[in-house]
Scaffold this active site. Structure first.
Site, short mmCIF file in Angstrom:
data_model
loop_
_atom_site.label_atom_id
_atom_site.label_comp_id
_atom_site.label_asym_id
_atom_site.label_seq_id
_atom_site.Cartn_x
_atom_site.Cartn_y
_atom_site.Cartn_z
N GLY A 9 60.42 31.64 46.48
CA GLY A 9 61.65 32.21 47.06
C GLY A 9 61.82 31.57 48.43
O GLY A 9 61.11 31.91 49.38
N ALA A 10 62.74 30.61 48.50
CA ALA A 10 62.95 29.89 49.77
C ALA A 10 64.20 30.38 50.47
O ALA A 10 64.88 29.64 51.16
CB ALA A 10 63.03 28.38 49.50
N GLY A 11 64.50 31.66 50.27
CA GLY A 11 65.66 32.27 50.94
C GLY A 11 65.35 32.53 52.41
O GLY A 11 64.53 31.83 53.02
N GLY A 14 61.56 33.70 52.89
CA GLY A 14 60.63 32.65 52.49
C GLY A 14 60.65 31.48 53.46
O GLY A 14 59.60 31.00 53.91
N ASP A 33 62.06 27.52 44.80
CA ASP A 33 63.20 28.40 44.57
C ASP A 33 63.87 27.98 43.27
O ASP A 33 63.68 26.87 42.79
CB ASP A 33 64.20 28.33 45.74
CG ASP A 33 65.08 29.57 45.83
OD1 ASP A 33 64.78 30.46 46.66
OD2 ASP A 33 66.06 29.66 45.05
N ARG A 88 66.05 50.37 47.98
CA ARG A 88 65.08 49.36 47.55
C ARG A 88 64.78 49.53 46.06
O ARG A 88 64.52 48.57 45.36
CB ARG A 88 63.79 49.51 48.34
CG ARG A 88 63.93 49.12 49.79
CD ARG A 88 62.58 49.14 50.47
NE ARG A 88 62.72 48.77 51.87
CZ ARG A 88 62.91 49.65 52.86
NH1 ARG A 88 62.99 50.93 52.61
NH2 ARG A 88 63.02 49.23 54.10
N ASN A 120 60.82 43.48 47.07
CA ASN A 120 60.89 44.95 46.95
C ASN A 120 61.27 45.43 45.54
O ASN A 120 61.93 44.70 44.83
CB ASN A 120 61.94 45.47 47.93
CG ASN A 120 61.34 45.66 49.30
OD1 ASN A 120 60.24 46.18 49.44
ND2 ASN A 120 62.06 45.21 50.32
N ARG A 151 58.13 47.45 63.79
CA ARG A 151 59.41 48.07 64.19
C ARG A 151 59.14 49.27 65.10
O ARG A 151 59.76 49.41 66.15
CB ARG A 151 60.17 48.50 62.94
CG ARG A 151 60.81 47.33 62.23
CD ARG A 151 61.62 47.75 61.02
NE ARG A 151 62.33 46.57 60.50
CZ ARG A 151 62.54 46.35 59.21
NH1 ARG A 151 62.13 47.20 58.30
NH2 ARG A 151 63.18 45.26 58.83
N HIS A 175 56.73 51.74 51.02
CA HIS A 175 57.76 51.13 51.88
C HIS A 175 59.12 51.68 51.46
O HIS A 175 59.90 51.01 50.80
CB HIS A 175 57.71 49.61 51.69
CG HIS A 175 58.63 48.87 52.61
ND1 HIS A 175 58.64 49.03 53.97
CD2 HIS A 175 59.57 47.93 52.35
CE1 HIS A 175 59.54 48.22 54.49
NE2 HIS A 175 60.12 47.55 53.53
N1 APR Z 1 62.59 32.12 41.03
C1 APR Z 1 62.53 31.60 42.28
N2 APR Z 1 63.33 32.01 43.27
C2 APR Z 1 64.23 32.95 42.99
C3 APR Z 1 64.36 33.54 41.71
C4 APR Z 1 63.49 33.07 40.70
N3 APR Z 1 63.54 33.57 39.48
N4 APR Z 1 65.36 34.44 41.76
C5 APR Z 1 65.83 34.45 43.01
N5 APR Z 1 65.17 33.54 43.75
C6 APR Z 1 65.37 33.19 45.14
C7 APR Z 1 66.84 33.13 45.53
O1 APR Z 1 67.44 31.94 45.07
C8 APR Z 1 66.76 33.23 47.03
O2 APR Z 1 66.73 31.95 47.63
O3 APR Z 1 64.82 34.16 46.00
C9 APR Z 1 65.42 33.94 47.28
C10 APR Z 1 65.58 35.26 47.98
O4 APR Z 1 66.04 34.98 49.24
P1 APR Z 1 67.18 35.82 49.98
O5 APR Z 1 68.26 36.15 49.00
O6 APR Z 1 67.54 35.09 51.22
O7 APR Z 1 66.44 37.19 50.30
P2 APR Z 1 65.42 37.49 51.49
O8 APR Z 1 66.16 38.09 52.62
O9 APR Z 1 64.57 36.32 51.73
O10 APR Z 1 64.55 38.65 50.83
C11 APR Z 1 63.57 38.33 49.88
O11 APR Z 1 62.32 40.32 50.20
O12 APR Z 1 63.11 42.14 51.33
C12 APR Z 1 62.65 41.66 50.12
O13 APR Z 1 63.25 42.54 48.03
C13 APR Z 1 63.75 41.84 49.12
O14 APR Z 1 64.14 40.35 47.30
C14 APR Z 1 64.13 40.46 48.70
C15 APR Z 1 63.03 39.57 49.25
#
Ligand code: APR
Length: 308
Positions: A9-11, A14, A33, A88, A120, A151, A175
């Site tokens: 997950g490189a969001g 990540g 990702d 969540r 989550n 926090r 959480h």
């Molecule tokens: N495989 C790999 N990556 C995935 C998949 C998958 N099957 N499905 C979704 N993703 C990636 C998305 O493409 C996105 O880049 O997971 C990433 C999530 O990043 P964001 O949407 O930016 O979310 P973020 O704020 O990083 O939160 C991540 O942490 O707070 C928890 O549950 C919350 O899911 C959230 C996680």
């Protein structure tokens, strides 16, 4: 050989975790990702920043789990973020599918890895990860307590004008809205937090801590917090890879501790090279114990929904 950390997950969380970790220079990093090109782009951008800050680690982005082979730590942040008004727990089923796949793929390539779970509801996702990977419970840790406690520490620091370094807060439990900010055990340079401010001020801080995630969600409007969650994960990864024996509030698998069984739950957890080394048990008063039971019920109810 350098340590290797893979982040699934490189969001926002990540990639921010990668940023915090690259700055500390103790592991090569892989970002995975599902979105084509995105992890590659972020990894390259971060790699190109490293000459400026003088850090020598490799940062690779990929859509292919093969790049994660032989990771020491796998961090799972892949999932759907919480939207305003969404709890969540609404994320439970969607994220369970994502985490299941991420664990199946990573454990194949890194059979010795330690998992840090952030997606989550993380207490439930940590349980799922342990089951899917079929590994020892001490190799799976959920991140929440470091963040929730940070926090609370930030709010106390803002209220009292004291360095965050002197402020020790312990937020335990699941959480969610029933998380447990322990005001009696939390302390400022050894003085119980209860003794440092009027009860109504402390109650407001406890409430703000409980709703800390939601506060950021409603400000950002799209997406949820990422700087602090990522900093929390980075601290945990460092404690593990440097074998620091650091005690942090984190979701660990309980087998009788605090009277709870077969559940991942936020407790004081000692982290070292093998993962969870030890769980510390506070002596809880009646009210705290009741709060533990309430919070644990939230987690066990959700675990039951997954029918693992
Ligand atoms: N495989 C790999 N990556 C995935 C998949 C998958 N099957 N499905 C979704 N993703 C990636 C998305 O493409 C996105 O880049 O997971 C990433 C999530 O990043 P964001 O949407 O930016 O979310 P973020 O704020 O990083 O939160 C991540 O942490 O707070 C928890 O549950 C919350 O899911 C959230 C996680």
């Amino acid at each position: 050989m350098k340590n290797k950390v893979s982040i699934i997950g490189a969001g926002m969380t990540g990639s921010t975790t990668a940023h915090w970790l690259a700055e500390r220079e103790f592991a090569d990093l892989v970002l995975i990702d599902i979105v084509d090109g995105m992890p590659q782009g972020k990894a390259l951008d971060l790699q190109e920043a490293l000459p400026i800050i003088g850090k020598d680690v490799s940062v690779i982005g990929s859509n292919d789990y093969e790049a994660t082979a032989n990771s020491d730590i796998v961090i799972i942040t892949a999932g759907l973020p919480r939207k305003p008004g969404m709890s969540r727990d609404d994320l439970l089923f969607a994220n369970a599918d994502i985490v299941r796949k991420a664990v199946e793929e990573t454990i194949r390539h890194s059979p010795e890895a330690i998992y840090i779970i952030l997606t989550n509801p993380l207490d439930v996702m940590a349980f799922l990860a342990m089951k899917v990977a079929q590994i020892e419970p001490y190799r799976v840790i959920g991140q929440a307590g470091v963040l929730d406690s940070a926090r609370m520490r930030a709010f106390v620091a803002m209220e009292l004008g004291i360095s965050v370094e002197n402020i020790h807060c312990y937020v335990l439990g699941g959480h969610g809205d029933n998380m447990i900010p322990l005001t009696r055990t939390s302390n400022i340079a050894g003085i119980s937090l209860d003794q440092t401010m009027p009860p109504e001020k402390l109650a407001a801080i406890v409430e703000r801590t409980r709703k800390g995630g939601g506060e950021i969600v409603s400000l950002l409007k799209t997406g949820s917090a990422y700087y602090a969650p990522a900093a929390a994960v980075a601290q945990m990864a460092e404690a593990i890879l440097k074998d620091k024996h650091l005690i942090v509030p984190a979701a660990a698998y309980l087998q009788g501790e605090y009277g709870l069984n077969d559940i991942f739950f936020g407790v004081p957890t000692q982290l070292g090279r093998k993962g969870v080394e030890r769980i510390f048990e506070y002596e809880l008063d009646e009210e705290e114990m009741a709060a533990f039971q309430r919070s644990a019920k939230d987690v066990t109810d959700n675990i039951a929904k997954l029918e693992l």
